[in-house]
Each structure stands twice: as C-alpha cells, then as structure tokens.
Design an enzyme around this catalytic site. Structure first.
Site, PDB file in Angstrom:
ATOM      1  N   HIS A 205     -28.885  -9.390 -61.029  1.00 36.62           N
ATOM      2  CA  HIS A 205     -28.115  -8.091 -61.028  1.00 36.62           C
ATOM      3  C   HIS A 205     -29.173  -6.809 -61.342  1.00 36.62           C
ATOM      4  O   HIS A 205     -29.126  -5.664 -60.691  1.00 36.62           O
ATOM      5  CB  HIS A 205     -26.938  -8.082 -61.876  1.00 36.62           C
ATOM      6  CG  HIS A 205     -26.107  -6.957 -61.415  1.00 36.62           C
ATOM      7  ND1 HIS A 205     -26.515  -5.823 -60.544  1.00 36.62           N
ATOM      8  CD2 HIS A 205     -24.654  -6.538 -61.760  1.00 36.62           C
ATOM      9  CE1 HIS A 205     -25.245  -5.021 -60.384  1.00 36.62           C
ATOM     10  NE2 HIS A 205     -24.358  -5.526 -61.003  1.00 36.62           N
TER      11      HIS A 205
ATOM     12  N   ASP B 181     -24.231 -13.019 -39.237  1.00 36.50           N
ATOM     13  CA  ASP B 181     -24.197 -14.027 -38.071  1.00 36.50           C
ATOM     14  C   ASP B 181     -25.678 -14.484 -38.141  1.00 36.50           C
ATOM     15  O   ASP B 181     -26.519 -13.972 -37.808  1.00 36.50           O
ATOM     16  CB  ASP B 181     -23.847 -13.173 -36.646  1.00 36.50           C
ATOM     17  CG  ASP B 181     -23.747 -14.122 -35.746  1.00 36.50           C
ATOM     18  OD1 ASP B 181     -24.180 -15.393 -35.853  1.00 36.50           O
ATOM     19  OD2 ASP B 181     -23.385 -13.845 -34.909  1.00 36.50           O
TER      20      ASP B 181
END
Length: 443
Positions: free
Chosen positions: A175, A389
């Site tokens: 993070h 995708d």
C-alpha cells in the site's frame, strides 16, 4: 519440483494446490536515473499493508491451453513491469522512504483448484479467497512469506486454474507504493499488453518526489483477527429509494441535501447501521467513533493529475460521530461535501503533500490515529474493475481480498446494476448487521 508443494483445504470439497513459483523481471532494464523511487510523504503515512485484488474468468477460449495462457501472462507481465518499474524493485517493510528499483522482479505463482469456477463462486465465503493470493499478502496477514531481512517486493501475482478451465488472476500491491486506483490501472495495463491491445492512453504516470521523510516513530496497523468480511448488494432501484428517503430526511431537518449520490447515501446508511450494531453489542451504550472517506484527488485538484498516476493520491475526509445526533444524514453528508470542496481548492499535488509536510511527526501521528479509530468507507465504483480483459473476455467477478476491521469497500456490482459493499466488522457486529431490517430493506 514445486508440484504439490503446498495445499489448502478450505471447504468440504476443495483443494488448492501451489504448483510453481517463478520470478518475472522487467523485459528491459530500468534507466540508472530512475533507480531510486522516493515515496511521497502521503505514501509514507499509508497503512503498512497489501491491497489484494482478484479477477475471475470463465473458460471461454476452448482452443487455448493453460500453459499457453500462463506463458502469455508471464511475457506480458515482463513488458508491463518496464513501465511500472518500482513494482519490480525492493522496499523496506517497516518505515520505508523509497523503493530500490533494482529490477529483481516479482513473484509469479501458479496454482490449481479442483472444483469449477462456478461452484467456487457460488459456495465460497469471502475468507475462502485467501489462498488465491500470493504469499499470504492479504492486508495484515501475520504469516507473510517471501521477504528477506525486512525487505519485500511491492507486487506479487498468483494465477489459479480451476477444474473447468476457468482462471483467477490475483495480485497484491504494497500500500505504501500505490493505492487501489494504482493497482487497478496496473491490472488493466497488463491485461491490454497480454491481449495485444493499444496501451497508449493508459500508460502510467510515475511521479517523482524529492527525498523527504515524515519520521513517524510508530505506524497504525489494523487487523482482521476476530473479524469477518461479507458482501452486500444494493441494486440501483433500491439505491434510488434510499436517495429519495435521505433527501426527505434532510428536508425535514431544515438543512436539505440536494441530489445526494449513491455513494453518499450508501456510506451514510452503512455507517449508521454499523454504529447501531456496535451499540446493540455494547448493551445499548453508544460508543463515539467517526467516519472517514478517502478521496481520489487525481481529477479534483486545480492542476489535475493523470488518472493513471502511480502512488497514494488520495486525502481522507474525516467526520466525527461522537453522539447519535451526528449520525443524521444532513450532518454527515453535508460535512463530506464541505471537506471534498476544500480539496478541490488545492492547487496541485505538491500543495496536497504539504498538508502532511507542514505537520510535526506528533501531529501527523495523532491525525492518523484519529482516522484509524474511524469506520473507513472507500469507493472504487468509477474505477475500471470490469475492463480487465486479458483477451479472454471481461471478468465475471472482480473483488478485493477480505478487508480489515471497520473498513468497507464500495464497488460496481458484477452485472452493473447497483453497488456491492464489502464490509469487514467484528463477528458479533456482523451477525447483527446481517439481520438488520433497516439495511436489508435496500438490498
């Protein structure tokens, strides 16, 4: 050699098996003048955690073998890392101030699961996602593997093949190197490289900072121990009802909030009911707390940043809820809007980082502790989660690994109809929340 190295049995009929592990390095070396990537002051104040995201794909391409898919993913990852070069470096796990962009590479783990993807998604609880993520890097898991002498790689990847040929692509990012938007941008970029699609419009913007340290002597680490994460779906029809109800409530108060957004009203509802659950557990005694909402400021500063900028580019709205009257929507939503409007007046990112840069370490730590005591609501509803995708079609499901105490993630519903909320609470609070008629009325 790695075959069947590690097995998890995490439901009655499932085996999850790690079958291989490889280090993927950038396909070209990072230039010498980019070898040190300084973390911004805000990066340094981020939770000492990892952000886990997983995307699920059905077996739509019957002609493509698993080994071919995996090889394509490895090759495209190597190419993508040349542009996200800090991700392939090494960083201290504790109080880091920079990433050593040494091109040592990221872990690429292959795994199998012996049931079908549809069965997995239908039967599993959220905690069953844990084995899909590499090296136990799930928020604050105490059993972290893969680091040496307190140094870790910011990024790790795991690809899991299901019995039906379906695939889960999971990744986790330290993070302090980047926020959720950074991670989703990376996944979209990697997917487009794999699918051999144009990436010119989504190339990352690596921001470079001078060497500065905020010198915090201690950091805040939330935990998942004793907590559970559950998913709640709020369809658009119900959210419209909620917006109408909240608007009417604020009109009655004499302080109307006009045109509240779905995220505003849902954050208010979830916080209201979470506080009600905590009060019920506490024998009816209200415990003061607060509500915090990280705001992605890439597009709201006077001098806007690119949507593909890498880093922790958000500031937190903090609204105290010290008594039950402060839970009313006209108070909470109005305060959220007022603070967000103040962020929109900030000139540029340098000015934003100075918010912490001008604080003493003691003041900065006190601010972080105050936010840590809040219930945190973060929205990725407008982020490109379902555009990832790899050439196999869009994912049927994208989600985060089990979150940590009192943190809620709002994201687009898988079918696009409404918002899915991932809510993490203590087990007793969650049991109450899951049976709360005032919440379930909008699910």
């Amino acid at each position: 050699m790695w075959s069947k190295l590690l097995r998890f049995r995490f439901s009655r009929r499932q085996f999850h098996t790690i079958v291989s592990r490889e280090i993927i390095k950038p396909s070209s070396s990072t230039p010498s003048h980019f070898k040190t990537y300084n973390l911004s002051l805000l990066d340094q104040t981020m939770l000492n955690s990892h952000t886990p995201i997983v995307a699920f794909y059905p077996n739509l391409d019957q002609t493509s073998h698993d080994k071919t898919k995996t090889l394509e993913l490895k090759n495209s990852l190597a190419k993508t890392l040349t542009q996200y070069y800090p991700f392939a470096g090494r960083v201290k796990k504790t109080s880091p101030t920079y990433v050593d962009c040494n091109d040592e590479g990221v872990a690429f783990i292959e795994a199998t699961n012996d049931i079908s993807l549809s069965d997995f998604l239908q039967r599993s609880k959220h905690e069953d996602l844990d084995p899909l993520f590499p090296d136990d890097l799930i928020w604050f898991d105490p059993h972290i593997r893969g680091d040496t002498e307190g140094v870790t790689c910011p990024l790790a990847v795991q690809v899991t093949q299901f019995a039906c040929g379906g695939v889960a692509v999971a990744s986790t990012l330290f993070h302090k190197v980047g926020d959720g938007r950074t991670m989703l941008n990376f996944l979209n970029h990697w997917a487009r490289v794999t699918a051999k699609k144009d990436t010119s419009l989504i190339n990352p913007q690596i921001l470079h900072y001078p060497t500065r340290t905020i010198n915090l002597s201690e950091m805040i680490d939330r935990s998942r121990v004793g907590c559970v994460t559950r998913s709640f779906l709020f369809p658009n029809r119900k959210l419209n009802d909620l917006k109408a109800e909240v608007t009417a409530m604020t009109m009655e108060s004499g302080q109307p909030v006009m045109n509240p957004t779905r995220v505003e009203v849902l954050s208010w509802l979830l916080h209201n009911r979470a506080m009600a659950a905590a009060t019920e557990k506490n024998s009816g005694t209200f415990k003061p707390s607060g509500m915090a909402f990280p705001v992605d400021i890439r597009g709201i500063l006077v001098e806007k940043l690119s949507a593909t900028s890498v880093g922790n580019l958000d500031l937190s709205i903090e609204c105290p809820t010290r008594n039950e009257s402060e839970l009313k929507p006209h108070i909470l939503i109005s305060e959220m809007r007022k603070m967000k409007a103040a962020f929109q007046c900030i000139q540029n990112w340098e000015a934003a980082t100075e918010i912490f840069g001008q604080m003493s370490p003691e003041t900065a730590l006190e601010t972080l502790k105050r936010i840590d005591d809040c219930y945190i609501y973060t929205s990725v509803c407008r982020f490109p989660m379902y555009d990832i995708d790899f050439g196999w079609g869009k994912p049927v499901k994208v989600t985060f690994g089990g979150t940590i105490k009192n943190i809620t993630v709002l994201m687009a519903a898988p079918d696009g109809d409404g918002i899915e909320a991932l809510v993490c609470l203590e087990k007793e609070d969650m049991k109450i929340l899951q049976n709360d008629p005032k919440l379930l009325a909008f699910c």
